[in-house]
Structure formats: C-alpha cells, structure tokens
Write a protein that holds these residues in place. Structure first.
Motif, short mmCIF file in Angstrom:
data_model
loop_
_atom_site.label_atom_id
_atom_site.label_comp_id
_atom_site.label_asym_id
_atom_site.label_seq_id
_atom_site.Cartn_x
_atom_site.Cartn_y
_atom_site.Cartn_z
N ALA A 117 -8.43 -2.70 9.66
CA ALA A 117 -7.86 -1.56 8.92
C ALA A 117 -8.86 -1.13 7.86
CB ALA A 117 -6.54 -1.95 8.28
N PRO A 118 -9.69 -0.12 8.13
CA PRO A 118 -10.77 0.28 7.20
C PRO A 118 -10.28 0.70 5.83
CG PRO A 118 -11.09 1.24 9.38
CD PRO A 118 -9.73 0.64 9.39
N ASP A 119 -9.00 1.06 5.69
CA ASP A 119 -8.50 1.51 4.38
C ASP A 119 -8.07 0.35 3.49
OD1 ASP A 119 -6.43 0.93 6.16
OD2 ASP A 119 -5.02 2.27 5.15
N THR A 120 -8.38 -0.89 3.91
CA THR A 120 -8.00 -2.08 3.13
C THR A 120 -8.63 -2.04 1.74
OG1 THR A 120 -7.75 -3.41 5.12
CG2 THR A 120 -8.05 -4.60 3.04
N GLU A 121 -7.82 -2.35 0.73
CA GLU A 121 -8.30 -2.43 -0.65
C GLU A 121 -8.02 -3.82 -1.20
OE1 GLU A 121 -6.56 0.60 -3.02
OE2 GLU A 121 -7.35 2.26 -1.81
N ARG A 122 -9.03 -4.39 -1.85
CA ARG A 122 -8.85 -5.72 -2.45
C ARG A 122 -7.95 -5.61 -3.67
NH1 ARG A 122 -12.63 -10.66 -1.63
NH2 ARG A 122 -13.67 -10.13 0.31
N THR A 123 -7.10 -6.63 -3.84
CA THR A 123 -6.22 -6.67 -5.00
C THR A 123 -6.76 -7.63 -6.04
OG1 THR A 123 -3.90 -6.92 -5.66
CG2 THR A 123 -4.78 -8.56 -4.12
N SER A 124 -6.46 -7.39 -7.29
CA SER A 124 -6.96 -8.26 -8.37
C SER A 124 -6.14 -9.54 -8.43
CB SER A 124 -6.87 -7.52 -9.71
OG SER A 124 -5.53 -7.17 -9.99
N LEU A 125 -6.81 -10.62 -8.73
CA LEU A 125 -6.16 -11.93 -8.76
C LEU A 125 -6.46 -12.64 -10.07
CD1 LEU A 125 -7.07 -13.22 -5.17
CD2 LEU A 125 -4.87 -12.28 -5.90
N GLU A 126 -5.45 -13.36 -10.57
CA GLU A 126 -5.63 -14.23 -11.72
C GLU A 126 -6.20 -15.56 -11.24
OE1 GLU A 126 -5.07 -13.39 -14.88
OE2 GLU A 126 -4.44 -11.38 -14.29
N PRO A 127 -6.84 -16.33 -12.15
CA PRO A 127 -7.32 -17.66 -11.76
C PRO A 127 -6.20 -18.51 -11.17
CG PRO A 127 -8.19 -17.06 -13.90
CD PRO A 127 -7.20 -16.00 -13.53
N GLY A 128 -6.48 -19.16 -10.06
CA GLY A 128 -5.50 -20.01 -9.40
C GLY A 128 -4.65 -19.30 -8.38
N GLN A 129 -4.87 -17.98 -8.21
CA GLN A 129 -4.08 -17.23 -7.23
C GLN A 129 -4.88 -16.99 -5.96
OE1 GLN A 129 -2.86 -13.62 -9.24
NE2 GLN A 129 -1.09 -14.62 -10.22
N ALA A 130 -4.15 -16.75 -4.86
CA ALA A 130 -4.76 -16.40 -3.58
C ALA A 130 -3.93 -15.26 -2.99
CB ALA A 130 -4.77 -17.60 -2.64
N ALA A 131 -4.52 -14.52 -2.07
CA ALA A 131 -3.82 -13.38 -1.49
C ALA A 131 -3.95 -13.38 0.02
CB ALA A 131 -4.37 -12.07 -2.05
N ALA A 132 -2.85 -13.00 0.68
CA ALA A 132 -2.86 -12.75 2.13
C ALA A 132 -2.70 -11.24 2.31
CB ALA A 132 -1.71 -13.49 2.80
N ALA A 175 0.86 -1.19 0.00
CA ALA A 175 0.00 0.00 0.00
C ALA A 175 0.89 1.24 0.00
CB ALA A 175 -0.91 -0.02 1.22
N PRO A 176 0.35 2.40 -0.40
CA PRO A 176 1.15 3.63 -0.39
C PRO A 176 1.76 3.88 1.00
CG PRO A 176 -0.89 3.98 -1.57
CD PRO A 176 -0.99 2.62 -0.95
N GLY A 234 -2.92 -1.04 12.56
CA GLY A 234 -4.25 -0.57 12.18
C GLY A 234 -4.33 0.05 10.80
N ARG A 235 -3.25 0.03 10.02
CA ARG A 235 -3.25 0.57 8.66
C ARG A 235 -3.04 -0.57 7.67
NH1 ARG A 235 1.32 4.50 7.82
NH2 ARG A 235 0.40 4.54 5.70
N PHE A 236 -3.72 -0.47 6.53
CA PHE A 236 -3.53 -1.47 5.47
C PHE A 236 -2.12 -1.31 4.89
CE2 PHE A 236 -4.11 -2.53 0.83
CZ PHE A 236 -4.06 -3.92 1.01
N ALA A 237 -1.34 -2.42 4.91
CA ALA A 237 0.05 -2.34 4.45
C ALA A 237 0.28 -2.95 3.09
CB ALA A 237 0.96 -3.04 5.48
N GLY A 238 -0.66 -3.78 2.61
CA GLY A 238 -0.49 -4.37 1.30
C GLY A 238 -1.00 -5.79 1.24
N ALA A 239 -0.79 -6.41 0.08
CA ALA A 239 -1.24 -7.79 -0.14
C ALA A 239 -0.11 -8.62 -0.72
CB ALA A 239 -2.44 -7.81 -1.07
N LEU A 240 -0.07 -9.87 -0.33
CA LEU A 240 0.91 -10.83 -0.86
C LEU A 240 0.15 -11.82 -1.73
CD1 LEU A 240 2.79 -11.53 2.50
CD2 LEU A 240 3.35 -9.81 0.78
#
Length: 650
Positions: free
Chosen positions: A428-443, A355-356, A449-455
C-alpha cells in the motif's frame, strides 16, 4: 474352615512373586550378555581347576579372552574408519599382556571389568536421564471425546486415541488425568499441574477461555476443553520430540575423553615399559597395565553429561544433547531478542490510529480477524483488544503468514494485511508511519491495497530481565547485545531498562544472522522466541528458545528450549552447563590420578595382576559416583527483583 482357599491364594501370590523374580534375573542376564558369558566362563574355569583340570581351564580362558580381544579390535577398526581413535588400545594391550605372562585369571577379570563398566554406565545413564524418560512415559495416549454435550454429568463420551482428536472436538478430562491435546477451557475454572511442562511445582488455575496445554495433569474436578491443535502439533508432543532428540544426540563425551586418550595411553605404556625394563620381569608390564584400563575416562564423562541433561529437564529446560551443555559452559557473548524475550511478550493495545476513510473499530476487527492466523506476539494483543471491545472476529477464506513480515487474510471478500511498516508500504504505497513513544510498537494494516491505519501496542519489560543481564555480565559473559526488528527508539528504551548498552534495531532476519555470526568473543548464545527468531537461533553457537508459548519454529531451530515463561531459566541453563562440565572434567582427572598412582605402586610388584584388575573396578565405581553429582548442584545465585517496577532503571 476357609483356611484352604486362603492358603491357595497365598501359594498363588508366592508363585507369581517367584515368577517375577525369575523374570527380573533373566532380564538382567540377557541385558548384559558379555557379563553373563564372562561369569559363566570364570565359573567353568574355576570348576576345572578344582577338578585338577587346570590346563583345560587355562585354555578355555585363553580362547575366550582371545575372542573378546578380536571383537574389541573389530570395534576399534570401525571407530578409526569413522575418524575416532579411542582408549580401547590400553584394554587390548592389558589383556594380551596378561595372557602372555600366564595371568589368565587376571585377563578374565579385565574382560569382566570392561563388560561391567558398560553395565555400570548403562545403569548410571538410566539413573541420570530419569527426568527425560519420565516425559516420554507420560505422553498422553487416550482422549475422551464428547459426542453429544448435555448436562455436565451425563455427556455421551467415546474414547479415542489422542492422535485421532481433531481441532474443534470437545473433550472431557477427568480428575487426575493428563490433558491429551492443547485446548481452550470450556468449564468455568480448573486447576492443573504443569510441572512436567514448565518445571513449576505449584498447580496453576485456569479460567474459561484460557488455553490448557497437553501434558498438564488435571486437578480434582472434571473439565471440558475444546481442542485447538492436533496431538502432533500440541505442546507436549513437541516437548517429547525435543526430549527424544536430546536422548539420541551424541554427547561430546567421546570428544572429551579423546582429549585425554593419547597422553594417558602414552604415560601408561611408558610406566609399564619402565617397570618391565627395570625389573626384568615381563609380568610387571601386565601388572601395571591392568591398572591403566580406561573405564573411568570412557564412563564418567557420559554419565556426567546425562546427569546435566536430566537436571536441566527437571528445571524446565530441554537441552538437545551434551554438545550444547559444553557450549553453554563456555559462553562468552549473549544476544537477546526484545519482544517476548526481554519483554513480557503480552503487548496491550494502546491506540488505534485509522487512516482517513476508515473507522477505528473496523480496522481493529479486520486486523484481529487476520491475526487469528499469526503466531507473532503482537497478534495476541490485537486479538485480545478486539475481544475486550466486543468486536466480532470473522473467519478467513484464505490466510498465510510471511515470517518476520506479517499476515495476509481474505475476510469477507476483502484482502487484509497486517505487519511491519516496510511490508505494508510495499503493498500500500500510501502507508504513513505513526509516531511512537519509547517502549511502544506498531502493527500496520492495509485493506485491499490501501493503507487502513496503525495499531499501537506497548509491552512491559520482564521483571527478571535486568537481573539476568547483570548475572551474565558478572559471570564471565563479556558482551551482551540486543538484536531486534523493532524501531530503534523502542529497542533503546527497553535496552536501557534492562542494562544493555549495545543495541542493533530495525533488523531483518538475515541481518540478525549476520550480526550473530560477527559477534566476538565466542561462543555466542542467542535467546529469542517466535518464528522470526528461528534463523538466528539456528545460526548462533547456542540458540535458546523461550518455548513456553509454543513457538514451534523457534523450538525446532534452537539448541535448548525453556518450557517455563521465565528468562531466569537462561541463567539456570548456563549454570547447569558449567557445573556439568566441571563435574565431567573432575571425574576424569580423579580416574587418571588414581590410576597413575596405582600404576606407580604396581611398578614395585606390590600389586599382583589379579588384585590390580579388581582394584580397578573400585576406581570405576568412584569416578561414576562422582560423575552422578551432575544430577545436583549449587543454585545459580540469581536473585530476581520481582518488586522492581519496569521503569525503575530508566
């Protein structure tokens, strides 16, 4: 001139052999006291008859058999109070009838037959569950703790009980010794026999840093490991606990025999009564009933189920009791989790999307530090990615995992949370969903308390998954579904690859449980792994846990645990269940058919009571020998397409 000492040694060895033989005989006599007492009474009766004291012998036999009848009746009353009406009534009626018509020798033979039946069951049972008890006998007990590591050949070592080993202890495992606790290999490489854990017959090689499971047998080289779990928490002890549960569980054999108890008893009494009525000879009633004793029904089925449990254990599947075998044989619906079940369960990191205001390496390092305390399959991929990138993993001052949602850890004074998007968004209310390709999962990651990103991680389909689904569909499993907590696009992509059309995605544990309860037709088999699958595994008619990676909660909740990391073992479990139930039913029908045929012959008076009682022993032996066929059986016929590329079916 040395012949004297030599003879003395020979004499000493002979005396020890004689003592061992005497001990063995004494052990057999005390293990089966009813047989010992019956044989003793029979010999005394025979001796009195030969001495012209036949009246005294007859009364001794009558008193002994009467005492046995009373003892049997007490056991029957106890069973009735527990709601179980069994087949002992036939044996009691046969003994009373033989005494009433003066056939006291036949009565003694019936007692011997019943006692001998228990001994045969005990022997066949020990033979059938040999694979199960082998696990218990090999449980690690001693560990060599390295006190002061020096050169590899001069470590200062002290021996300790396996349950005294602490996490972090460095252990020496010598050639051919059993690994006492789960640990990480410190030596450059090692070879281990894991057949008792996974059923894999070939030795496996491990490199430094890889995990070595307790219960594995070390190869020809001494190795060092660092303990990562205490003995009680290690893989082997968990397997031993499962085995003990399997041994102690009450198989459905009693229920299986009870289904035949009332009809068989009624038919036997009708045949015996008709023989008496038509001949006018009450002895004919006794002659028929001695051939109706219920040993084939009472013994054959338990032996078959124990054989099935043993065969499954040898194949690397711990089945918790005969009731599970019967359910496996009848399964009509199957539900699969996705991650770690239909897929490899070894997800690789594809991308870090910070995340920024956050750096990608910082997000990965913090996430990996928190995921040290998680048992979820995605956690391993995150930890592995951080290690491959040379990022340091810090220890937490506080950590806890919320099953099915994520893990929270305090690292360097910062609160790091890694988990599902909904769970992170709640923190963390500022959480944003990330786009995923078929077969992918995200943590998703939150820091203070701040959204830091997605793996973003991707997990390949197991090469055997499609073959397993096709086999089940071709062998009577009418409905196959996927139940997963992952995103719908990911779930549908994996389902398409393995041939499943019924997909339920983005499920919470309670929703999985609800859907499993609603599935029809039944019984329903649920296959999964990990902590998040424990509730639905417990709720299904048959829960099967992929336990090779040590998912304790799933293993405890499941009815069967697969020790080898292969979905093909699900097919083996179903195949063994069906073969075992088939053998149990066939053994019962063989016993019933032979007994009824012999009873019909006995109505003509061609089989005296004494001969009938002896013949019935052969019927017992026949059914038991057939029941032992459950120890072996035809292969499932599954052909795993190892060369199939994961995307070939897409």
């Amino acid at each position: 001139m040395h012949s004297g000492p030599f003879r003395q040694r020979q004499g000493g060895l002979a005396r020890r052999d004689d003592a061992r033989q005497a001990e063995s005989v004494l052990r057999v006599l005390t293990r089966y006291p009813a047989i010992t007492a019956t044989v003793a009474v029979g010999l005394v009766v025979l001796g009195l008859s030969l001495a012209g004291q036949s009246a005294a012998g007859r009364w001794l036999a009558i008193l002994y058999v009467s005492g046995f009848i009373v003892w049997t009746l007490i056991g029957m009353v106890r069973d009735v109070l527990r709601g179980h009406v069994g087949l002992d009534i036939l044996a009691v009626v046969a003994m009373v009838a033989t005494l009433a018509v003066g056939e006291y020798v036949a009565a003694l033979i019936i007692v011997l037959m019943l006692a001998g039946g228990e001994a045969l069951e005990d022997y066949a049972g020990r033979r059938a569950k040999r694979e199960l008890t082998a696990l218990l006998d090999r449980s690690p007990r001693i560990a060599h703790v390295i006190v002061r590591p020096r050169e590899e050949t001069s470590d200062e070592v002290r021996d300790a009980a396996a349950d005294e080993v602490r996490v972090g202890d460095v252990l020496l495992v010598r050639p051919s010794e059993i690994v006492p606790v789960d640990g990480v290999l410190l030596t450059e490489s090692g070879t281990f026999d894991e057949s008792s854990l996974t059923g894999e017959s070939m030795p496996v090689s491990r490199a430094a840093g890889e995990e070595v499971l307790s219960g594995a047998v070390n190869g020809s080289r001494a190795v060092r490991i660092r303990a990562v779990r205490r003995s009680a928490d290690s893989q082997y002890q968990q397997i031993v606990a499962l085995v003990r549960d399997a041994q102690e569980s009450r198989a459905p054999v009693v229920r299986l025999a009870d289904r035949f108890a009332i009809p068989f008893t009624a038919v036997s009494l009708v045949i015996a009564g008709a023989a008496w009525g038509l001949s006018g000879d009450p002895a004919r009633f006794a002659e028929v009933l001695v051939l109706a004793t219920p040993c084939p029904l009472l013994i054959a089925a338990p032996v078959a189920f124990l054989g099935g449990l043993s065969r499954a254990a040898k194949a690397g599947i711990i089945i918790k009791g005969g009731a599970v075998i019967e359910q496996l044989a009848r399964v009509r619906s199957a539900a699969f989790d996705k991650t770690g079940t239909l897929t490899q369960g070894r997800p690789d990191l594809v991308a870090v999307r910070p995340a920024p205001g956050f750096d990608a390496d910082d997000v990965l390092a913090l996430a990996a530090s928190a995921e040290q305390y998680s048992s979820h399959v995605l956690a391993d991929g995150i930890r592995r990615a951080a290690q491959e990138r040379g990022l340091g993993v810090a220890a937490a001052t506080e950590a806890r995992e919320v099953a099915t949602n994520g893990v929270t850890a305090v690292i360097g004074g910062r609160t790091v949370v890694v988990g599902k998007p909904a769970y992170i968004a709640a923190l963390a209310p500022d959480t944003e969903r990330t786009s995923l390709e078929p077969g992918q999962a995200a943590a998703y990651v939150a820091v203070d308390g701040r959204f830091a990103g997605a793996l973003v991680l991707a997990d390949d389909v197991r090469p055997e998954s499609r073959d397993v689904v096709e086999w089940l569909a071709a062998h009577g499993v009418e409905r196959i579904v996927m139940l997963t907590g992952d995103a719908r696009a990911t779930g549908e992509s994996i389902a398409h690859e393995v041939g499943i059309t019924d997909v339920h995605a983005e499920l919470l544990p309670t929703e999985k449980v609800h859907l499993a309860a609603q599935l029809r037709p039944r019984p329903v088999m649920m296959v999964g792994d990990g902590v998040n699958d424990a509730p639905v595994l417990a709720a299904a008619d048959i829960g099967i846990a992929m336990g090779a990676k040590g998912a304790t909660a799933a293993g405890d909740a499941a009815d069967a645990v697969i020790l080898k990391d292969s979905l093909a073992k699900v097919v083996d479990a179903v195949s063994i269940g069906r073969h075992t139930l088939r053998v149990a039913y066939t053994a019962i029908w063989i016993g019933i058919a032979i007994s009824i045929a012999l009873m019909l012959v006995a109505t003509t008076g061609l089989i005296p009571a004494v001969a009938g009682a002896l013949i019935q022993e052969l019927v017992d032996l026949t059914t038991i020998l057939y029941a032992l066929r459950a120890l072996t059986g035809p292969a499932s016929g599954l052909r795993v397409s190892e060369s199939r590329a994961p995307a070939a079916a897409a």
